[in-house]
Design an enzyme around this catalytic site. Structure first.
Site, PDB file in Angstrom:
ATOM      1  N   PHE A  71     106.823  42.513 -21.387  1.00  0.00           N
ATOM      2  CA  PHE A  71     106.144  41.495 -22.011  1.00  0.00           C
ATOM      3  C   PHE A  71     106.765  40.633 -21.004  1.00  0.00           C
ATOM      4  O   PHE A  71     107.328  40.042 -20.249  1.00  0.00           O
ATOM      5  CB  PHE A  71     107.730  41.816 -23.227  1.00  0.00           C
ATOM      6  CG  PHE A  71     107.592  40.335 -23.622  1.00  0.00           C
ATOM      7  CD1 PHE A  71     106.651  40.305 -25.395  1.00  0.00           C
ATOM      8  CD2 PHE A  71     108.238  39.293 -23.853  1.00  0.00           C
ATOM      9  CE1 PHE A  71     106.485  38.711 -25.775  1.00  0.00           C
ATOM     10  CE2 PHE A  71     108.023  38.252 -24.841  1.00  0.00           C
ATOM     11  CZ  PHE A  71     107.667  37.864 -25.323  1.00  0.00           C
ATOM     12  N   ASP A 117     109.467  40.523 -12.964  1.00  0.00           N
ATOM     13  CA  ASP A 117     109.547  39.709 -14.435  1.00  0.00           C
ATOM     14  C   ASP A 117     111.156  39.945 -14.640  1.00  0.00           C
ATOM     15  O   ASP A 117     111.950  41.070 -14.873  1.00  0.00           O
ATOM     16  CB  ASP A 117     108.933  39.677 -15.286  1.00  0.00           C
ATOM     17  CG  ASP A 117     109.773  39.198 -16.671  1.00  0.00           C
ATOM     18  OD1 ASP A 117     110.968  39.159 -16.300  1.00  0.00           O
ATOM     19  OD2 ASP A 117     108.555  39.173 -17.363  1.00  0.00           O
ATOM     20  N   LYS A 124     116.230  34.023 -19.579  1.00  0.00           N
ATOM     21  CA  LYS A 124     117.423  34.425 -20.914  1.00  0.00           C
ATOM     22  C   LYS A 124     118.846  33.744 -20.583  1.00  0.00           C
ATOM     23  O   LYS A 124     119.450  32.927 -20.945  1.00  0.00           O
ATOM     24  CB  LYS A 124     117.239  35.693 -21.413  1.00  0.00           C
ATOM     25  CG  LYS A 124     115.542  35.503 -22.118  1.00  0.00           C
ATOM     26  CD  LYS A 124     115.598  36.979 -22.850  1.00  0.00           C
ATOM     27  CE  LYS A 124     114.572  36.935 -23.617  1.00  0.00           C
ATOM     28  NZ  LYS A 124     113.286  37.490 -23.523  1.00  0.00           N
TER      29      LYS A 124
HETATM   30  C1  LIG Z   1     112.031  36.681 -23.586  1.00  0.00           C
HETATM   31  C2  LIG Z   1     110.799  37.193 -22.007  1.00  0.00           C
HETATM   32  C3  LIG Z   1     110.110  36.898 -21.862  1.00  0.00           C
HETATM   33  C4  LIG Z   1     109.663  34.758 -21.970  1.00  0.00           C
HETATM   34  O1  LIG Z   1     110.442  34.217 -22.531  1.00  0.00           O
HETATM   35  P1  LIG Z   1     110.910  32.901 -23.058  1.00  0.00           P
HETATM   36  O2  LIG Z   1     111.537  32.858 -22.925  1.00  0.00           O
HETATM   37  O3  LIG Z   1     110.999  33.482 -24.573  1.00  0.00           O
HETATM   38  O4  LIG Z   1     109.486  32.235 -22.680  1.00  0.00           O
HETATM   39  C5  LIG Z   1     109.035  36.688 -20.396  1.00  0.00           C
HETATM   40  N1  LIG Z   1     109.494  38.118 -19.623  1.00  0.00           N
HETATM   41  C6  LIG Z   1     110.106  39.205 -20.443  1.00  0.00           C
HETATM   42  C7  LIG Z   1     111.294  39.940 -19.851  1.00  0.00           C
HETATM   43  C8  LIG Z   1     111.376  38.508 -21.328  1.00  0.00           C
HETATM   44  O5  LIG Z   1     112.116  38.739 -21.433  1.00  0.00           O
END
Ligand SMILES: *Cc1c(COP(=O)(O)O)cnc(C)c1O
Length: 428
Positions: free
Chosen positions: A157, A248, A277
């Site tokens: 994700f 990420d 986050k």
């Molecule tokens: C939540 C998340 C995103 C997206 O972050 P947003 O602030 O909602 O755009 C991207 N990568 C990972 C691993 C996430 O958990």
């Protein structure tokens, strides 16, 4: 009034002046807000530490923390002070000028990671967009690749913008939004043979690989930690081929894994990584970080109006400093072990419902048996009835991502609630 005078210690400031509409009406809400979310039927109006209260006055123990964002919980005195001071002093000016708070936060991040440079934005998706753009520019300018490909993983994700839903290896997020962004290829996570095959296959075509982009632990995709052996070999492959490793760290970074960055659990360093986050403790901020050698952006290449403003950076720096000064990483490790061993014990009581408990630090998942009718959202609903907030990570995994300040007593209370939730759902 001095900033100190505005700061209240725990519990949080009274909310009467902050309340927007009362009584709260879900029907009214749904008439005006786009229905992009399936919401649980409560509205939260106040929080303090690891607890939140809904508009009916009901108390919940918060093991969602704004989906792994509220690092210091709710109304933490340090954040209240930082927010207050910054809004009273200067909150936004744009990147037309130097922003000292941005420089200070970048310095802290560089001193506490493998990165040399930082770009600030407002969210995880935006940070990942920046990482993809940086990798593409590096591919064109340094690697001489005309049609660069970024390899990502199934069940990953990376966000909800067009490029990041394309990077996300889950068709459910892409459905209905074609044409997607070209230049991505997917491989199974933690499977080195599949990655080697993909690299060889793609590199025999015009579409050459510029970067591999992975989560150190897959969060939304079901709380799946990366294998150390796999990531060591991924790092080797990137080095051998001169391609970039992008991690990420949006969900697992900023202390949640028990180390400041998820990659520290894997014994490797990425070339580029992203954070969001937990970085601002719940204030919107994202960051894209890289090593010097791939810092190919020039003035004008990339920008964000709000990115790195004094408000977000001042608050995020106070969160970073608190993680360090309050030794929160050792709390994350201890509370994480307590939570996992408690969940293992519950799993043994309900063997036909629960198949696995896994995670790092304070990002943990409880996987439900594939052949059981129980869904993650049913467990989340039942836990909510017991006064515990949880969030699914896919249809069969329940995720536990409390604030990093969570106490031993909080974890015990959460364990009792989850045990009660399973007793109600599946008496054995
Ligand atoms: C939540 C998340 C995103 C997206 O972050 P947003 O602030 O909602 O755009 C991207 N990568 C990972 C691993 C996430 O958990």
């Amino acid at each position: 009034m001095s900033p100190e005078a505005l700061v209240q210690p725990f519990p949080a400031i009274a909310t009467s002046s902050l309340s927007t509409a009362s009584p709260f009406s879900p029907e009214d809400f749904n008439e005006h807000v786009m229905t992009t979310y399936a919401r649980y039927p409560i509205a939260l109006e106040r929080g303090s530490g690891c607890r939140v209260w809904d508009t009916e006055g009901r108390e919940y123990l918060d093991f969602v923390a704004g989906i792994a964002t509220c690092t210091l919980g709710h109304a933490h005195p340090v954040m209240v002070q930082a927010v207050t001071e910054q809004i009273q002093t200067l909150h936004h000016v744009s990147n037309l000028y130097y922003v000292p708070q941005q420089g200070a936060l970048a310095k802290w991040l560089v001193e506490h990671s493998c990165a040399d440079r930082v770009f600030f934005c407002n969210s995880g998706a935006e940070a990942n967009e920046g990482a993809i753009k940086l990798a593409r520019k590096y591919a064109h300018e340094v690697l001489n690749i005309a049609d660069p490909v970024v390899i990502t993983a199934h069940a990953s994700f990376h966000g909800r913008t067009l490029a990041t839903i394309t990077a996300t290896g889950q068709p459910k997020y892409q459905k209905g939004f074609s044409p997607l962004v070209p230049g991505f290829h997917y491989v199974p996570y933690n499977d080195i043979a599949a990655l080697e095959t993909a690299l060889d296959t793609l590199d025999s075509t015009e579409r050459r690989v510029a970067a591999i982009m992975l989560e150190a632990l897959q969060g939304e995709g079901g709380v799946r930690p990366g294998d150390r052996d796999y990531f060591q070999r991924v790092r080797q492959l990137c080095d051998e081929r001169g391609i970039l490793l992008i991690l990420d760290e949006v969900q697992v970074g900023m202390g949640r894994s028990g180390q400041l960055w998820g990659y520290e659990n894997l014994g490797i360093e990425p070339d580029i990584f992203t954070s969001a986050k937990g970085l601002g403790g719940g204030i919107p901020i994202g960051a894209m970080l890289c090593k010097s050698f791939c810092n190919v952006f020039q003035p004008g290449d990339h920008a964000s109006t709000f990115g790195g403003n004094p408000f977000a950076c001042g608050v995020a720096l106070s969160v970073c400093q608190t993680i360090e000064q309050d030794h929160l990483l050792s709390n994350v490790r201890d509370r994480g072990e307590q939570l996992r061993s408690g969940l293992q014990a519950i799993a043994q009581r309900f063997p036909s419902a629960i198949t696995e408990v896994r995670g790092w630090g304070l990002i943990n998942g409880l996987e439900l048996a594939a052949d059981s009718p129980l869904t993650a959202s049913a467990v989340v609903q039942s836990a909510m009835d017991q006064g515990l907030l949880l969030v699914p990570a896919g249809p069969k995994v329940v995720r536990f991502v409390p604030p990093l300040i969570v106490t031993e007593a909080d974890v015990n209370q959460a364990l009792s609630a989850i045990e009660q939730a399973f007793t109600v759902l599946s008496p054995e």
